[in-house]
Design an enzyme around this catalytic site. Structure first.
Site, PDB file in Angstrom:
ATOM      1  CG  HIS A 160     -59.858 -68.361 -85.953  1.00  0.00           C
ATOM      2  ND1 HIS A 160     -60.548 -68.093 -84.797  1.00  0.00           N
ATOM      3  CD2 HIS A 160     -60.573 -67.799 -86.953  1.00  0.00           C
ATOM      4  CE1 HIS A 160     -61.637 -67.392 -85.080  1.00  0.00           C
ATOM      5  NE2 HIS A 160     -61.670 -67.206 -86.386  1.00  0.00           N
ATOM      6  CD  GLU A 163     -50.842 -70.701 -92.735  1.00  0.00           C
ATOM      7  OE1 GLU A 163     -51.498 -71.753 -92.847  1.00  0.00           O
ATOM      8  OE2 GLU A 163     -50.588 -69.944 -93.703  1.00  0.00           O
ATOM      9  CG  ASN A 268     -67.005 -62.613 -90.585  1.00  0.00           C
ATOM     10  OD1 ASN A 268     -66.690 -62.807 -91.753  1.00  0.00           O
ATOM     11  ND2 ASN A 268     -67.421 -63.581 -89.790  1.00  0.00           N
ATOM     12  CB  SER A 306     -51.949 -66.217 -97.524  1.00  0.00           C
ATOM     13  OG  SER A 306     -52.330 -66.999 -96.416  1.00  0.00           O
ATOM     14  CG  HIS A 323     -63.114 -64.710 -96.174  1.00  0.00           C
ATOM     15  ND1 HIS A 323     -63.760 -65.614 -96.999  1.00  0.00           N
ATOM     16  CD2 HIS A 323     -63.106 -65.279 -94.935  1.00  0.00           C
ATOM     17  CE1 HIS A 323     -64.114 -66.665 -96.281  1.00  0.00           C
ATOM     18  NE2 HIS A 323     -63.733 -66.498 -95.034  1.00  0.00           N
ATOM     19  N   GLY A 324     -60.966 -65.642 -98.683  1.00  0.00           N
ATOM     20  CA  GLY A 324     -60.123 -66.833 -98.600  1.00  0.00           C
ATOM     21  C   GLY A 324     -60.586 -67.885 -99.579  1.00  0.00           C
TER      22      GLY A 324
END
Length: 394
Positions: A160, A163, A268, A306, A323-324
Site C-alpha cells: 500500500h 504517492e 480485489n 503508475s 492491477h499493477g
C-alpha cells in the site's frame, strides 16, 4: 501474441503471460481453479503470481458460486488517483510534505486517535446507514467495530502507498493504494473457514478454494459481508484522499490548488456481470475491470510510477486488465537479496523512506510495469504515465 490458451485444464484458461514465465506454484494454482465444477472460465493477467488459494492476477467467472480465495483477504483493495492544478515546477520541500502526510494519515498497523472530521472533507453523507450495517456482519467481528472505525482512512502496510506523481505534460497527480484493513481480512478468514466445512467442497483440489453456492444461507451471509467490506475500502480511500488533498493544499497554498475528478477502483472484489450472455459472479483478485472507456490506475512498484489507463472492453479478458506490476519474488526473498543501499539506489530521485523496514518493497522485487503494459495492450490504452516524486509507505 496474447491471449495464450492453457492446455489440459477442465475449463478454459486464457493467459496474458507465457507459461514459461509463470512460476510452477502459480501454474498449479491456476489448474486447481480451473478444475472447480462451477467455473465458466479463468483469465490470467500478466502480473500473475502466487496467492492464497487463487493466484493474484486472476479473473474468474463462476456460475452460481464464489470462492473467497478468488477475492483475496484484503477485500475491496484498490487504488485512487486525482489530477491537481499544479505543475512539477511548483513543487518544493517534498520531505516536509511527506512528513505532514505521514502525521495525518496513519500507516502500517496504526489507527486514527480521534474520528476524522468528515464534514470538513465534504464526505459526511451516508455514514449512519453504513455503520448501522456493522451489527449484521459475522458475529466473529462484532468486537472489532471500534478498531474498524479507527482504521478507516488509514493506509496499512505491505504494497500500500500514497504517492505524488508527475505526468508526461508536467501535471501533478495524487495517488494511493489501500484496502479494507483488518476488518476485511477478519471477514475473509471467518467465511473461508465456513466454506471449508460445506459438503460441496469435500474433495476439491485445494481446500483454500472452497466455494459458497447460490441459494444457501452461507452464500447470502458472505455476499452481505463482502459488499460491506468493499464499501468500507472505497470509503476509506475517499477519506484518505480527502486528507491527502487537504495536506497538499495546505503545503502549497489553498488558493493555488484545485483538484480534478477522482478515480477510485477496486482490484480485489466480486461483481455480477454478463459473460457471453449469462449473468455470472466474476471475481477479480489483483485485476481491474477494464470496460470500454472506463478509467483506472495501474501502479508499479514503490516509486516506479503508475499508468492512468482507459479500458478497451475486451470480452476475451472478461473486460479486465492487470492491477499493477505484480511481485516477481517473495518478501523474504527480497530481504535476502537486497540491502538498504540497493533501496537507496533504486529509489533515487524519489522522496520516501529508505530503511530496512521497507526493503521487501524494493522496485526490483516487482515485475517491470512497462512489460506488463505491453502484454495487455489489447486490454487497455495508456492515457498518462505518472512518474513518482514522493512515496509514503507503511
Amino acid at each position: 501474441m496474447f491471449p495464450v490458451e492453457m492446455r489440459g485444464t477442465k475449463h478454459p484458461v486464457h493467459l496474458w503471460e507465457l507459461e514459461t514465465q509463470i512460476e510452477p506454484a502459480a501454474l498449479q494454482q491456476i489448474r486447481n481453479i480451473a478444475s472447480l465444477e462451477w467455473v465458466y472460465g479463468v483469465r490470467v493477467m500478466p502480473d500473475v503470481h502466487v496467492g492464497k488459494g487463487a493466484v493474484v492476477g486472476s479473473v474468474i467467472a463462476m456460475r452460481q458460486a464464489v470462492a473467497p480465495a478468488a477475492v483475496g483477504l484484503d477485500i475491496g483493495c484498490g487504488v485512487s488517483a486525482v489530477k491537481t492544478s499544479l505543475i512539477d515546477a511548483e513543487l518544493y520541500n517534498l520531505h516536509a510534505l511527506r512528513l505532514a502526510i505521514e502525521s495525518t494519515i496513519p500507516v502500517g498497523p496504526n489507527s486514527h486517535d480521534r474520528p476524522v472530521d468528515l464534514k470538513r472533507l465534504g464526505l459526511d453523507q451516508g455514514w449512519a446507514r453504513f455503520w448501522s450495517g456493522f451489527r449484521d456482519l459475522h458475529s466473529g467481528v462484532q468486537r472489532l467495530e471500534s478498531r474498524a472505525r479507527a482504521q478507516l482512512g488509514t493506509l496499512g502496510g505491505g504494497n500500500h502507498f500514497i504517492e505524488v506523481c508527475v505526468d508526461e505534460a508536467g501535471h501533478v497527480w495524487l495517488t494511493l493504494h489501500s484496502g479494507s484493513r483488518n476488518i476485511g481480512k477478519e471477514l475473509a478468514d471467518h467465511h473461508t473457514e465456513i466454506a471449508r466445512t460445506l459438503p460441496c467442497n469435500q474433495g476439491i483440489a485445494d481446500r483454500d478454494l472452497a466455494v459458497f453456492l447460490a441459494g444457501t444461507p452461507q452464500m447470502d451471509a458472505y455476499r452481505h459481508d463482502l459488499w460491506w467490506a468493499q464499501e468500507y475500502a472505497a470509503r476509506s480511500r475517499a477519506v484518505m484522499m480527502g486528507l491527502l488533498k487537504e495536506q497538499f493544499a495546505r503545503h502549497f497554498g489553498r488558493a493555488r490548488v484545485t483538484f480534478g475528478k477522482e478515480i477510485n477502483v477496486h482490484h480485489n472484489y466480486v461483481a455480477e456481470e454478463l459473460i457471453d450472455g449469462e449473468t455470472m459472479l466474476v471475481t477479480r483478485k489483483g485485476a481491474i475491470r477494464a470496460g470500454k472507456g472506463e478509467l483506472a490506475l495501474i501502479p508499479g512498484s514503490m516509486g516506479a510510477g503508475s499508468f492512468v489507463v482507459r479500458g478497451r472492453g475486451n470480452d476475451a479478458s472478461f473486460q479486465s486488465a492487470a492491477h499493477g506490476a505484480g511481485r516477481r519474488m517473495s518478501r523474504h526473498a527480497a530481504i535476502r537479496a537486497y540491502t538498504v543501499k540497493d533501496l537507496i539506489a533504486q529509489t533515487a530521485g524519489v522522496e520516501c523512506r529508505k530503511d530496512q523496514g521497507i526493503v521487501d518493497e524494493i522496485p526490483a522485487a516487482y515485475k517491470d510495469l512497462r512489460s506488463v503494459m505491453e502484454a495487455q495492450k489489447d486490454l487497455v490504452d495508456a492515457v498518462q504515465h505518472l512518474r513518482t516524486v514522493l512515496c509514503v509507505k507503511g
